[in-house]
Design an enzyme around this catalytic site. Structure first.
Site, PDB file in Angstrom:
ATOM      1  N   HIS A 175       0.855  -1.185   0.000  1.00 49.90           N
ATOM      2  CA  HIS A 175       0.000   0.000   0.000  1.00 49.90           C
ATOM      3  C   HIS A 175       0.887   1.229   0.000  1.00 49.90           C
ATOM      4  O   HIS A 175       1.926   1.237   0.647  1.00 49.90           O
ATOM      5  CB  HIS A 175      -0.917   0.011   1.239  1.00 49.90           C
ATOM      6  CG  HIS A 175      -2.079   0.920   1.065  1.00 49.90           C
ATOM      7  ND1 HIS A 175      -1.998   2.268   1.304  1.00 49.90           N
ATOM      8  CD2 HIS A 175      -3.338   0.679   0.645  1.00 49.90           C
ATOM      9  CE1 HIS A 175      -3.170   2.812   1.036  1.00 49.90           C
ATOM     10  NE2 HIS A 175      -3.995   1.883   0.630  1.00 49.90           N
ATOM     11  N   ASP A 213      -7.904  -5.317  -0.105  1.00 49.13           N
ATOM     12  CA  ASP A 213      -8.412  -6.147  -1.199  1.00 49.13           C
ATOM     13  C   ASP A 213      -8.038  -7.614  -1.083  1.00 49.13           C
ATOM     14  O   ASP A 213      -8.519  -8.436  -1.851  1.00 49.13           O
ATOM     15  CB  ASP A 213      -7.882  -5.619  -2.543  1.00 49.13           C
ATOM     16  CG  ASP A 213      -8.555  -4.325  -2.919  1.00 49.13           C
ATOM     17  OD1 ASP A 213      -9.729  -4.157  -2.564  1.00 49.13           O
ATOM     18  OD2 ASP A 213      -7.911  -3.484  -3.571  1.00 49.13           O
TER      19      ASP A 213
END
Ligand code: CMC
Length: 434
Positions: free
Chosen positions: A311, A368
């Protein structure tokens, strides 16, 4: 409110030194205000991917990537995930505070009353081939809504019409998303049912068929509510920045959100949830060979990435991933389902978290990584996963667009560049070119 601090930053370029003010946020985040830099030095800043660039002041979401903190309007995501509903969270994000009982009831009624789309819009779906990705349909339909509400598009009336526009977008997006799924299945559309909650109504429009009774499972409704809350906002990510950038030119909310949907579609952003499932299926089909894919992810020549890992902001853990991982086990257990892909996902995570490459690069499962397994368990097809992300992110996009519209600091977004092309040379007539 942000405060200009007494500290200044000094920058020296060649012989010249300039002083720039600094700004502090309520969570003690600091920024150097470089707005006078070019006028005073002739220099601009260069920051590929805006890794260190603050584009706005915002009071909506706070996140601290080092500590794994995420708060909407100051409230920790863990508390909202446990105690709230997606509609309440939407109100919180958009209007800046938790609603009273009456405000929540009024907001819910407004969303229920506006969930139908104009009958003419149904015909738009006929124009798409069965191969159309639902994200393509979703963005086109949301943009098309601007043609049905011309008053909401008039720049001078945008503020006056704001609450109705907010309600229309939030209420109609699940209907459009469900209709695009029905279209891809070749099934008749299921109209919204006003007696159902926001999440239950979406499931009803998605899964009910005229030949059968459909009852919304309470566990499935709970899981959907949770996933939407976890996706509801994430400050200045790619799609939200897109919504603000498009809106900064004066474009209406429908058009700005349609652009955000397109930005979300990409595999490095919201499209990652679809890619995670495809990756897990690939690994499953390849004999569950987790080691092979960990090695591939580390091999720079292969271009393979562990989807659902890493991320831009979270460098220790993604707090949303922690909640989703727990929910994933709970949902599968409650629905009495098992999924070999969940076992592969857990093995991948275990391997990666003890591997130096992933430790050194600070790569952890993101939101996700496990969400797709829940979506699959509740019967949502893989090509709808990114649409689910869009449904969740919608209140965040709306809140940011509204904040941008209401802020006295908003200017049209217009980054600069450093030109690296040819220097001036003359046009050569075609007969004289080699
Ligand atoms: N697998 C293997 N290596 C990776 C991965 C990964 N998933 N992610 C980053 N790296 C490596 C990358 O190769 C680079 O290595 P090096 O410095 O040795 O060249 C380093 O880590 C930094 O990567 P980056 O692409 O420069 O980092 P970024 O901050 O620009 O990208 C990211 C963040 C999310 C795009 C990236 O981690 C990624 O591509 N992840 C997979 C896609 C994904 O899961 N996206 C969903 C993000 S969460 C939902 C959302 O908010 O959109």
């Amino acid at each position: 409110m942000p405060a200009t601090t007494t500290e200044t930053a000094t920058l020296t370029v060649g012989e010249k030194s300039i002083q720039m003010p600094t700004v502090a946020g309520t969570e003690n985040e600091h920024a150097i205000d470089i707005s006078q830099l070019r006028q005073q030095t002739g220099y601009i800043t260069l920051d590929h991917g805006y890794m260190n660039t603050g584009s706005c002041l915002s009071a909506i979401t706070f996140l601290d990537g080092e500590q794994g903190i995420l708060r909407y309007r100051g409230i920790p995501i863990e508390q909202l995930a446990e105690k709230s509903t997606f509609i309440e969270v939407s109100y919180l994000l958009i209007y800046g505070k938790l609603p009273t009982k009456q405000e929540l009831a009024d907001f819910t009624t407004l969303l229920t009353r506006h969930s139908m789309i104009h009958e003419d819009m149904k015909r738009f779906f006929d124009g798409y081939p069965s191969t159309a990705h639902p994200m393509a349909i979703l963005s086109a339909m949301i943009c098309s809504m601007s043609s049905y509400y011309p008053q909401a598009v008039e720049p001078k009336r945008q503020l006056e019409q704001l609450d109705m526009t907010v309600a229309r977008v939030l209420a109609k997006m699940p209907t459009i998303a469900a209709f695009s799924y029905k279209k891809s299945m070749g099934q008749p559309f299921t109209y919204p049912k006003n007696s159902l909650s926001y999440c239950a109504n979406f499931l009803h429009m998605l899964f009910a068929v005229p030949a059968e009774e459909y009852h919304v499972d309470a566990e499935v409704e709970w899981a959907l509510n949770l996933l939407l809350i976890l996706h509801a906002d994430h400050e200045q990510n790619c799609s939200t920045s897109t919504v603000r950038l498009v809106g900064s030119s004066g474009s209406n909310m429908f058009a700005s959100i349609a652009a955000g949907i397109c930005a979300l579609w990409g595999r490095l952003h919201g499209g990652a949830n679809q890619e995670v499932m495809e990756m897990l299926e690939l690994i499953h089909a390849d004999g569950d060979n987790v080691d092979k894919y960990i090695a591939l992810a580390k091999d720079k020549k292969s271009k393979f990435r562990l989807m659902g890992f890493g991320h831009r902001v979270y460098k220790n853990f993604d707090p949303r991933a922690k909640i989703i991982k727990r929910a994933c086990d709970a949902v599968l257990a409650k629905l009495g389902k098992s999924d070999p892909l969940l076992d592969i996902a857990k093995r991948l995570e275990e391997h990666a978290l003890s591997d130096n490459y992933f430790i050194d690069h600070k790569l952890y499962p993101n939101v996700d990584f496990y969400s797709g397994i829940i979506y699959k368990a509740i019967g949502i097809p893989i090509n709808m996963f990114t649409v689910m992300f869009a449904l969740g992110r919608l209140p965040g996009w709306i809140a940011n667009w509204k904040e941008m519209l209401e802020s006295p600091n908003t200017k049209i977004g217009r980054p600069r560049q450093i030109y690296t092309g040819p220097t001036e040379h003359s046009y050569v007539p075609i007969e004289q070119r080699g």
